[in-house]
Design an enzyme around this catalytic site. Structure first.
Site, short mmCIF file in Angstrom:
data_model
loop_
_atom_site.label_atom_id
_atom_site.label_comp_id
_atom_site.label_asym_id
_atom_site.label_seq_id
_atom_site.Cartn_x
_atom_site.Cartn_y
_atom_site.Cartn_z
N CYS A 168 0.84 -1.19 0.00
CA CYS A 168 0.00 0.00 0.00
C CYS A 168 0.88 1.26 0.00
O CYS A 168 1.99 1.25 0.53
CB CYS A 168 -0.92 0.09 1.21
SG CYS A 168 -1.98 -1.33 1.40
N ARG A 193 3.18 0.22 -5.35
CA ARG A 193 3.04 -0.46 -4.07
C ARG A 193 1.72 -1.22 -3.93
O ARG A 193 1.48 -1.89 -2.94
CB ARG A 193 3.14 0.56 -2.92
CG ARG A 193 4.44 1.32 -2.90
CD ARG A 193 4.41 2.39 -1.84
NE ARG A 193 4.49 1.81 -0.53
CZ ARG A 193 5.59 1.56 0.14
NH1 ARG A 193 6.76 1.84 -0.42
NH2 ARG A 193 5.56 1.04 1.34
N TRP A 196 -2.91 -2.51 -1.63
CA TRP A 196 -2.62 -3.89 -2.00
C TRP A 196 -3.31 -4.71 -0.93
O TRP A 196 -2.93 -4.68 0.23
CB TRP A 196 -1.11 -4.13 -2.00
CG TRP A 196 -0.73 -5.48 -2.53
CD1 TRP A 196 -0.57 -5.84 -3.84
CD2 TRP A 196 -0.43 -6.66 -1.77
NE1 TRP A 196 -0.22 -7.15 -3.94
CE2 TRP A 196 -0.12 -7.69 -2.69
CE3 TRP A 196 -0.39 -6.95 -0.41
CZ2 TRP A 196 0.23 -8.98 -2.30
CZ3 TRP A 196 -0.05 -8.24 -0.01
CH2 TRP A 196 0.26 -9.23 -0.94
N ASN A 199 -0.78 1.85 5.97
CA ASN A 199 0.01 0.83 5.28
C ASN A 199 0.60 -0.06 6.36
O ASN A 199 1.28 0.43 7.26
CB ASN A 199 1.12 1.52 4.46
CG ASN A 199 2.19 0.54 3.99
OD1 ASN A 199 1.90 -0.62 3.76
ND2 ASN A 199 3.41 1.02 3.86
N GLY A 200 0.35 -1.36 6.26
CA GLY A 200 0.88 -2.28 7.27
C GLY A 200 -0.18 -3.27 7.68
O GLY A 200 -1.20 -3.41 6.99
N GLU A 245 16.20 -16.30 -12.42
CA GLU A 245 15.73 -14.93 -12.60
C GLU A 245 14.96 -14.79 -13.91
O GLU A 245 13.92 -14.12 -13.97
CB GLU A 245 16.94 -13.98 -12.54
CG GLU A 245 16.66 -12.51 -12.72
CD GLU A 245 15.68 -11.91 -11.71
OE1 GLU A 245 15.31 -12.57 -10.73
OE2 GLU A 245 15.25 -10.76 -11.95
N LYS A 276 11.07 -13.57 -14.02
CA LYS A 276 10.63 -12.40 -14.80
C LYS A 276 9.47 -12.78 -15.70
O LYS A 276 8.48 -12.09 -15.79
CB LYS A 276 11.76 -11.85 -15.69
CG LYS A 276 12.85 -11.05 -15.04
CD LYS A 276 12.45 -9.76 -14.42
CE LYS A 276 11.99 -9.94 -13.02
NZ LYS A 276 12.90 -9.78 -11.95
N GLU A 324 6.16 -13.58 -13.70
CA GLU A 324 5.50 -12.48 -12.99
C GLU A 324 4.87 -11.45 -13.91
O GLU A 324 3.88 -10.83 -13.54
CB GLU A 324 6.41 -11.83 -11.96
CG GLU A 324 7.53 -11.02 -12.52
CD GLU A 324 8.43 -10.44 -11.45
OE1 GLU A 324 7.94 -10.08 -10.38
OE2 GLU A 324 9.65 -10.34 -11.69
N HIS A 326 16.63 -35.07 -13.57
CA HIS A 326 16.07 -35.66 -12.35
C HIS A 326 14.59 -35.32 -12.18
O HIS A 326 14.07 -35.40 -11.08
CB HIS A 326 16.86 -35.18 -11.12
CG HIS A 326 18.30 -35.61 -11.17
ND1 HIS A 326 18.70 -36.91 -10.97
CD2 HIS A 326 19.43 -34.91 -11.46
CE1 HIS A 326 20.01 -36.99 -11.11
NE2 HIS A 326 20.47 -35.79 -11.42
N LYS A 334 5.44 -3.71 -5.45
CA LYS A 334 6.89 -3.58 -5.48
C LYS A 334 7.52 -3.73 -4.12
O LYS A 334 8.60 -4.27 -3.97
CB LYS A 334 7.23 -2.21 -6.07
CG LYS A 334 8.71 -1.96 -6.21
CD LYS A 334 9.10 -1.88 -7.66
CE LYS A 334 10.58 -1.95 -7.88
NZ LYS A 334 10.99 -3.19 -8.52
C1 F6R Z 1 10.74 -9.69 -8.75
C2 F6R Z 1 10.68 -8.78 -7.63
C3 F6R Z 1 10.52 -9.35 -6.26
C4 F6R Z 1 11.47 -8.64 -5.29
C5 F6R Z 1 11.22 -9.12 -3.86
C6 F6R Z 1 12.18 -8.51 -2.87
O1 F6R Z 1 10.89 -9.01 -9.95
O2 F6R Z 1 10.75 -7.59 -7.78
O3 F6R Z 1 10.74 -10.72 -6.27
O4 F6R Z 1 12.78 -8.90 -5.67
O5 F6R Z 1 9.90 -8.80 -3.49
O6 F6R Z 1 12.06 -7.13 -2.84
P1 F6R Z 1 13.22 -6.21 -2.29
O7 F6R Z 1 14.41 -6.40 -3.15
O8 F6R Z 1 12.66 -4.84 -2.36
O9 F6R Z 1 13.49 -6.66 -0.89
#
Ligand code: F6R
Length: 613
Positions: free
Chosen positions: A2, A27, A73, A99-100, A486, A490, A493, A509, A608
């Protein structure tokens, strides 16, 4: 998660708040709402994005020089209108954005229901605003004291802003465990509040990062900060380094694409001024100030979530190879609930873009309580992780706004490379010449990344071909196993295609059973110690009619007849290869997502900054 924004001053609040919410939409974007004060308290809210909020408030009275807004969120309660913030107290006099998570909200709610309160939403937040009013009614405390008293009863995390119709000269904000920045306007009595500095930067560069258990009280144009025990605190006013251009798309259709293309610069900024390749010297505070400690550490534990955890996996290879340290890489969300055995000569290093990830913060806290030294590698200046760390390094990638992490990952790997080399130097596990040679190659990486970005057109063609695939497999070995993870993360998501990353040799395996003529398999097969073995893994895929997209080192044509597609990336040393090899995988997921009409910058269900566990 949020995002929250608030304004009190002499300008119209609505535009400032809504613009701020757009900056914070990364957020969460399940619902958005505003509260405006102008004699009365008006609330507009809507399920969906900030643009939906703008649409529903069109033509309505938007006046008022005090206001606050929220982009949600969803945690407690579905993403609908009722659960959207701001929430109101029983009488409708007091309004809150939050937020929280208030963990004990069920108990608090039961007590309030017994005392005659009824609730409109399913949220934990509504309970808090009712509690404040209940305290005011029953104990006759002042508005500010009632807020303080309510916060003392709360278990959990919050960043909140509160307005009251009956106290129009007041704005109260508080934080515990969720971030809150206060901007001090140029004119007397003007203050901005936000979850991060991005909604504030265009109005003022003077900010205060509230600390846990601090309450900011604006009353009659003056602000004071107190702690929860009512003791006045002396705020530390900081100058923001952020600028407005960094927050715009700069001509790119999406922030994600802009951030992918920023990587030559963000990688450069991450190492700039931090070492001298002629003398192999480091200019990093954490290495200079903690030299004695770092020389003697016996074990390194890397913590992170998602992409940051992947950066930790790359760093595992780096620290083992360079500093000859035993390394463990842990999901922060798992580590925090274990009973890990930690010693005072362990170094725990938390990796995070946002600096606010709740699980990473909790894991760091646990490590500190068990007396380990805790470092942080973080992108957002002034966020909670650097503040909780004993030392560490910022990644200097600049603001990352696309929800999928791209440039933050390569900057994390860059900074972790420097730390691994720096610790290797302190421990004498690498000679100066060897360190200098890695440093010199690192200096070449921005140019090589620039070259890798030129694969864009080829990747568009590939994306068109495979955009409708149901599944994808990503394979890599050694330093490029985390790159495969990774790449898969990507793709899933942002394009919602199921994808898995695997160490290439592990395929046989289990995952090999998935391979048929419809399965695209992206294999990182650039020059490395394991190159021949990776080629054998490719043979295994081809023998089962899988489609292979191979990432190879520039000039390597030997796989052209074996695989379906070849992407040539510039040559570098294996240690630094993740920095180059990640680029085409980011572009692939980006283009596939765009072609599938997905919301690239704001993928569904994600946010994010994951400030809830
Ligand atoms: C993937 C992504 C998330 C963050 C994860 C950790 O693209 O962005 O997997 O990497 O939520 O977030 P931070 O790095 O902000 O602790």
């Amino acid at each position: 998660m949020c995002g929250i924004v608030a304004y009190i001053g002499h300008r119209e609040a609505f535009d400032i708040v809504v613009k701020g919410l757009k900056r914070l939409e990364y957020r969460g974007y399940d619902s958005a709402g505003v509260a405006l004060m102008n004699g009365d308290l008006r609330i507009y809210k809507s399920q969906g994005k900030v643009s939906d909020l703008e649409a529903i408030s069109e033509g309505k009275d938007k006046s008022g020089s005090t206001g606050m807004g929220h982009t949600r969120w969803a945690t407690h309660g579905a993403p609908n209108n009722e659960n959207a913030h701001p929430h109101l107290s029983q009488s409708g006099d007091i309004s809150i954005i939050h937020n929280g998570i208030i963990e004990n909200y069920v108990t608090l709610k039961e007590g309030l229901i017994q005392r005659g309160h009824s609730f409109i939403s399913d949220t934990d937040t509504e309970v808090l605003v009712h509690l404040i009013e209940d305290i005011m009614e029953h104990s006759k405390l002042s508005f500010v004291d009632a807020v303080r008293s309510a916060l003392k009863q709360v278990v959990g995390a919050y960043a909140i802003v509160i307005l009251s119709k009956n106290h129009p000269e007041h704005l109260i904000a508080a934080r515990k465990g969720s971030p809150l920045v206060v901007g001090i306007g140029e004119e007397r009595g003007e203050y901005f509040f936000a979850s991060d500095a991005t909604p504030i930067v265009e109005y003022t560069k003077k900010v205060i990062y509230l600390k846990d258990n601090e309450i900011a009280i604006v009353e009659n144009q003056e602000m004071i900060i107190k702690n929860i025990e009512n003791v006045v605190q002396a705020p530390y006013i900081q100058e923001l380094e952020l600028n407005l251009e960094q927050l715009e798309k700069g001509g790119y259709p999406h922030f994600m694409l802009k951030e992918i293309y920023e990587q030559p610069k963000s990688i450069f900024d991450s190492f700039r001024g931090r070492f001298n390749s002629a003398t192999s010297e480091f200019h990093m505070r954490s290495i200079e100030e903690y030299g004695d400690k770092l020389k003697d550490i016996k074990r390194l534990i890397l913590l992170g979530c998602g992409t940051s955890w992947h950066a930790g996996l790359v760093a595992e290879y780096l620290f083992e190879d360079f500093a000859r340290l035993p390394v463990e890489v842990e999901y922060a969300s798992e580590f925090r609930y274990r009973n890990p055995v930690l010693y005072s000569d362990d170094l725990v290093l938390a990796i995070s873009q946002s600096g606010e990830t709740a699980d990473t913060l909790a894991a760091m806290d646990l490590a500190k309580r068990k007396s380990a030294t805790v470092f942080g590698v973080c992108n957002v200046v002034g966020s909670s992780i650097p503040r909780l760390s004993d030392a560490g390094a910022y990644t200097h990638a600049g603001p990352e706004i696309g929800v999928a992490s791209t440039k933050a990952f390569t900057s994390q790997v860059t900074v972790l490379t420097l730390l691994a080399l720096g610790i290797a130097r302190l421990r004498g596990t690498m000679n100066i010449k060897a360190i200098a040679s890695v440093m010199r190659e690192l200096e070449q990486i921005p140019e090589k990344v620039e070259k890798a970005l030129k694969l864009n057109d080829e990747i568009i063609v590939l994306s068109e071909k495979y955009k409708n695939a149901q599944n994808f497999l990503f394979l890599g070995r050694g330093y490029n196993f985390p790159v495969a993870l990774e790449g898969a993360l990507k793709l899933k998501e942002i394009s919602y295609i199921h994808a898995e990353g695997y160490p290439a040799a592990e395929m046989k395996h289990g995952p090999i059973a998935l391979i048929d003529e419809n399965m695209p398999v992206v294999v990182v097969a650039t020059n490395s110690e394991h190159y021949e073995k990776v080629v054998s893994n490719i043979q295994e895929v081809k023998a089962r009619k899988g489609i292979v997209i191979a990432l190879v080192t520039e000039g390597n044509t030997s796989l052209n007849d074996l695989v379906d597609h070849v992407l040539e990336v510039p040559e570098t040393i294996e240690y630094l290869s993740p920095l180059v090899n990640t680029i085409p995988l980011q572009l692939l997921s980006y283009h596939i997502a765009v072609m599938r009409d997905c919301n690239v910058d704001q993928p569904r269900n994600l946010a994010k900054s994951v400030t809830v566990e």
